[in-house]
Design a protein around this motif. Sequence first.
Motif, short mmCIF file in Angstrom:
data_model
loop_
_atom_site.label_atom_id
_atom_site.label_comp_id
_atom_site.label_asym_id
_atom_site.label_seq_id
_atom_site.Cartn_x
_atom_site.Cartn_y
_atom_site.Cartn_z
N ALA A 14 0.83 -1.21 0.00
CA ALA A 14 0.00 0.00 0.00
C ALA A 14 0.87 1.26 0.00
CB ALA A 14 -0.94 0.00 1.21
N ALA A 15 1.95 1.26 0.77
CA ALA A 15 2.84 2.43 0.80
C ALA A 15 3.49 2.63 -0.57
CB ALA A 15 3.91 2.26 1.87
N ASP A 16 3.94 1.56 -1.19
CA ASP A 16 4.56 1.64 -2.51
C ASP A 16 3.57 2.16 -3.55
OD1 ASP A 16 6.86 1.36 -4.04
OD2 ASP A 16 6.47 -0.75 -4.52
N PHE A 17 2.36 1.64 -3.50
CA PHE A 17 1.29 2.08 -4.40
C PHE A 17 1.02 3.58 -4.22
CE2 PHE A 17 -3.28 3.06 -4.58
CZ PHE A 17 -3.59 2.70 -5.88
N LEU A 18 0.86 4.01 -2.97
CA LEU A 18 0.58 5.42 -2.70
C LEU A 18 1.71 6.32 -3.21
CD1 LEU A 18 -0.95 5.13 0.86
CD2 LEU A 18 -2.11 6.04 -1.17
N TYR A 50 1.56 6.57 -7.07
CA TYR A 50 0.46 7.40 -7.55
C TYR A 50 0.61 8.86 -7.15
CZ TYR A 50 -2.21 4.02 -10.07
OH TYR A 50 -2.60 3.14 -11.04
N LEU A 51 1.15 9.13 -5.97
CA LEU A 51 1.39 10.51 -5.58
C LEU A 51 2.41 11.16 -6.50
CD1 LEU A 51 1.42 10.09 -1.72
CD2 LEU A 51 -0.22 11.45 -3.04
N LYS A 52 3.44 10.41 -6.86
CA LYS A 52 4.50 10.95 -7.73
C LYS A 52 3.97 11.28 -9.12
CE LYS A 52 8.97 11.34 -8.86
NZ LYS A 52 9.87 12.29 -8.31
N SER A 53 3.05 10.45 -9.63
CA SER A 53 2.63 10.59 -11.03
C SER A 53 1.24 11.19 -11.24
CB SER A 53 2.65 9.21 -11.69
OG SER A 53 3.93 8.66 -11.62
N ARG A 54 0.35 11.08 -10.26
CA ARG A 54 -1.03 11.46 -10.51
C ARG A 54 -1.60 12.53 -9.59
NH1 ARG A 54 0.10 9.44 -14.58
NH2 ARG A 54 -0.95 7.75 -15.66
N ASP A 72 8.59 6.96 -13.92
CA ASP A 72 7.48 7.13 -12.97
C ASP A 72 6.19 6.59 -13.56
OD1 ASP A 72 9.20 8.32 -11.14
OD2 ASP A 72 8.74 10.34 -11.84
N GLU A 73 5.98 6.87 -14.83
CA GLU A 73 4.78 6.36 -15.51
C GLU A 73 4.82 4.84 -15.60
OE1 GLU A 73 1.97 8.04 -16.55
OE2 GLU A 73 2.89 9.66 -15.41
N ALA A 74 5.99 4.28 -15.88
CA ALA A 74 6.13 2.82 -15.99
C ALA A 74 5.85 2.15 -14.65
CB ALA A 74 7.52 2.46 -16.49
N ALA A 75 6.22 2.82 -13.55
CA ALA A 75 5.98 2.25 -12.22
C ALA A 75 4.50 2.01 -11.97
CB ALA A 75 6.58 3.15 -11.15
N LEU A 76 3.64 2.83 -12.57
CA LEU A 76 2.20 2.68 -12.37
C LEU A 76 1.67 1.38 -12.99
CD1 LEU A 76 0.95 6.30 -13.07
CD2 LEU A 76 1.24 5.17 -10.86
#
Length: 147
Positions: free
Chosen positions: A107-111, A114-118, A140-144
């Motif tokens: 959950a932390a990784d996901f947040l 998404y915070l970085k990119s969206r 950053d986009e690829a991480a999503l």
Amino acid sequence: MQIRVQQDDFDFGDECRHFATGRQDTGAVVTFCGIVRAPDTGILHRMEIEHYPGMTERAIARIAQTAQDRWNLTEGLVIHRYGALRPGERIMMVATASRHRADAFAAADFLMDYLKSRAPFWKKEITDQGADWVAAKDADEAALSRW
């Protein structure tokens, strides 16, 4: 899930202590603190972060709710600063709490991704070479795509 968008700095240690204290339904707490770093070239004088009050908090709340629904979180915290920040200053914090560490880490990784990119923040770097808006990075986009 607690969400704070603020200009003032925060004490990472105090936030971590407060977040992790008194939890009996939690077996894991994961924290992350983002710090303003210098660009690859030039000398960073400051980063100016802008946002639209209300819109930004609602967007972060949607991302946080997705994390809450997807992983069994007992609590979460997102702090993100705006205004003029200098290299080495804290820019944001994510904390997640769950019964099990895998959920808290995911959950932390996901947040963070998404915070970085969206999340609707606009960042401008003021360097010795001038001022430039920070563009989205392919990495950053690829991480999503993991999510």
